[in-house]
Design an enzyme around this catalytic site. Structure first.
Site, mmCIF file in Angstrom:
data_model
loop_
_atom_site.group_PDB
_atom_site.id
_atom_site.type_symbol
_atom_site.label_atom_id
_atom_site.label_comp_id
_atom_site.label_asym_id
_atom_site.label_seq_id
_atom_site.Cartn_x
_atom_site.Cartn_y
_atom_site.Cartn_z
ATOM 1 N N LYS A 34 0.822 -1.224 0.000
ATOM 2 C CA LYS A 34 0.000 0.000 0.000
ATOM 3 C C LYS A 34 0.850 1.265 0.000
ATOM 4 O O LYS A 34 0.392 2.327 -0.428
ATOM 5 C CB LYS A 34 -0.948 0.000 1.192
ATOM 6 N N CYS A 42 9.370 -1.531 9.257
ATOM 7 C CA CYS A 42 10.768 -1.724 9.668
ATOM 8 C C CYS A 42 11.725 -0.808 8.917
ATOM 9 O O CYS A 42 12.482 -0.051 9.514
ATOM 10 C CB CYS A 42 11.170 -3.177 9.474
ATOM 11 N N GLY A 145 1.983 -6.974 8.879
ATOM 12 C CA GLY A 145 2.665 -6.373 10.014
ATOM 13 C C GLY A 145 1.747 -5.829 11.085
ATOM 14 O O GLY A 145 0.650 -6.349 11.325
ATOM 15 N N GLY A 186 10.046 2.642 23.472
ATOM 16 C CA GLY A 186 10.119 3.805 24.343
ATOM 17 C C GLY A 186 11.518 4.080 24.848
ATOM 18 O O GLY A 186 11.978 5.230 24.879
ATOM 19 N N HIS A 446 41.517 -12.940 21.845
ATOM 20 C CA HIS A 446 41.827 -11.964 22.897
ATOM 21 C C HIS A 446 42.569 -10.781 22.272
ATOM 22 O O HIS A 446 43.462 -10.984 21.452
ATOM 23 C CB HIS A 446 42.706 -12.616 23.969
#
Length: 467
Positions: A34, A42, A145, A186, A446
């Site tokens: 659409k 996303c 979605g 949030g 490491h």
């Protein structure tokens, strides 16, 4: 009438990945979208643009506070918000064009317009000009979605009272921002504007942040965010927002009831979650069943009750995560091709892209206790990791939960810089049914942050080296 093997409605991560995999498997595929651009929430107004602002705002804060400690003197940084927003928009543009390229590469026919299922095997596409066309197909996948959940009595205008969409495009940094909801969205967007100079207060109905996250991780993360400058009001609800004045006035009160108070703010971000997007799809008329939460009901193979109609992603049960939708998209395409498509819901990682990041996969301690499973815990703090210590990014820890008898790993939880990259080590281990011992005996380079993952695995058997 155009005829296809598969039509996918929606081109978010679930939809476009499903379409591509189906095309790879030899199907004739079309997609219906659409929006004028592909990629869904996303890529356009969600994961991708928010990560651009998280990255940019993190660099801004780093230049303000961290670079001088390293001996890099650049002076006080100045925020150019229009350029930062353009940086975000350029990233979005590149990603959505990438999806368009992939459709062309895989010979997938795109239809821009609103899709409506007319029944098994038929999809109507209504363009922006109002004209319609009907497409014929052997199978349909619903991949539409989700949309922003609304808060009763609080009207979103995307200017002063915003959803995640408006929070990605504020014209100026607010002096004060009130975030309703202490979930992932949030906290991520609140952290963006906090770094850029806003005073951020987060109101959460529950008595904790990040519902569903491991409790110890959530508590530790809240302390880190508070140290950074965020304020939390937990067990609290917003009952109204007065928009009549220059400043917004939010009325809040205890979730359990009690005396109300008023908070003045410049912007309110409503981030209380998302709900499945099924509006206008014609599901009721087509006979497709929904569950009590408005999600499309499917069986273990993503099939609805109507033959030839399937659904994936945010419109069905499960975590609303782009990568979960992608896995489901691939699985359903493979099922339609006669293969054994499958999604392992026990190994779906979740990441919060703040700084530090929070990442998890598998079970939490609370879930294991509720299930009556005996387990061992291995924890290792980043304060004891050489790479994070020398870089002064020591907030957080790695936590591994393993079966007390078999040592099989049930969950991995990480707070720390680049946790979202490190979590996949746990994902691969768990996908193959690995043990903490397997991980502990795997050589790690490491100095890397990932050594903390190995040390946490060693700690399950109480034999961590650097702690």
């Amino acid at each position: 009438m155009a005829s296809y093997d598969l039509i996918v409605i929606g081109t978010g991560p679930g939809g476009y990945v499903c379409a591509i995999r189906a095309a790879q498997l030899g199907m004739k595929v079309a997609v219906v979208e659409k929006w004028p651009t592909f990629g869904g929430t996303c890529l356009n107004i969600g994961c991708i643009p928010s990560k651009a602002l998280l990255q940019a705002s993190e660099r801004f804060e780093e230049a303000s506070h961290m670079l001088p400690k390293m001996g890099v003197v650049v002076g006080k940084p100045k925020l150019d918000l229009p350029t930062m927003l353009k940086f975000k928009d350029d990233g979005v543009d590149g990603n959505v064009k990438g999806v368009s390229f992939l459709f062309k590469k895989n010979k997938i026919d795109p239809y821009v317009g609103t899709g409506k299922i007319l029944g098994a095997g038929k999809v109507e596409v209504k363009g922006a000009d109002g004209k319609t066309q009907v497409l014929e197909t052997k199978n349909i996948v619903i991949a539409t979605g989700s949309e922003v959940a609304k808060l009763k009595g609080v009207e979103i205008d995307e200017k002063r009272i915003v959803s995640s969409t408006g929070a990605l495009s504020l014209e100026k940094v607010p002096e004060k921002m009130l975030v309703i909801g202490a979930g992932v969205i949030g906290l991520e967007l609140g952290s963006v504007w906090r770094r850029l100079g806003a005073e951020v207060t987060v109101v959460e109905f529950l008595d904790r942040i990040l519902p569903g996250m491991d409790g110890e991780v959530a508590r530790s993360f809240q302390r880190i965010l508070e140290k950074q400058g965020m304020t939390f009001k937990l067990g609290t609800k917003v009952t109204a927002v007065d928009t009549s004045g220059k400043k917004l006035k939010a009325t809040i009160e205890p979730a359990a009831g009690g005396a109300a108070e008023t908070i003045e703010t410049d912007v309110v971000l409503v981030a209380i979650g998302r709900v499945p997007y099924v509006e206008g799809l014609g599901l009721k008329e087509a006979g497709v069943e929904l569950d009590q939460r408005g999600r499309v009901k499917t069986d273990g193979h993503f099939a609805t009750n109507v033959k030839g109609i399937y659904a994936i992603g945010d419109v069905i049960a499960g975590p609303m995560l782009a990568h979960k939708a992608e896995d489901e998209g691939i699985a359903v395409a493979e099922i339609l091709a006669g293969q054994a498509g499958h999604t392992n819901y026990d190994v779906i990682p979740s990441v919060i892209y703040t700084f530090p990041e929070v990442a998890s996969v598998g079970k939490t301690e609370e879930e294991l206790k509720q299930a009556g499973i005996a387990y061992n815990v291995g924890k290792f703090p980043f304060t004891a990791n050489g790479r994070t210590k020398v870089n002064q990014t020591t907030d957080g820890f790695v936590k591994i939960l393993a079966d007390a008898k078999t040592d099989r790993v049930y969950g991995v939880h990480i707070i720390g810089a680049e946790a979202g990259e490190m979590i996949h080590e746990g994902c691969v281990l768990m996908e193959f049914g690995g043990s903490a011992e397997d991980l502990a005996r795997t050589c790690h380079a490491h100095p890397t942050r990932s050594e903390a993952v190995k040390e946490a695995a060693l700690a399950v058997a109480k034999r961590a080296i650097h702690m």
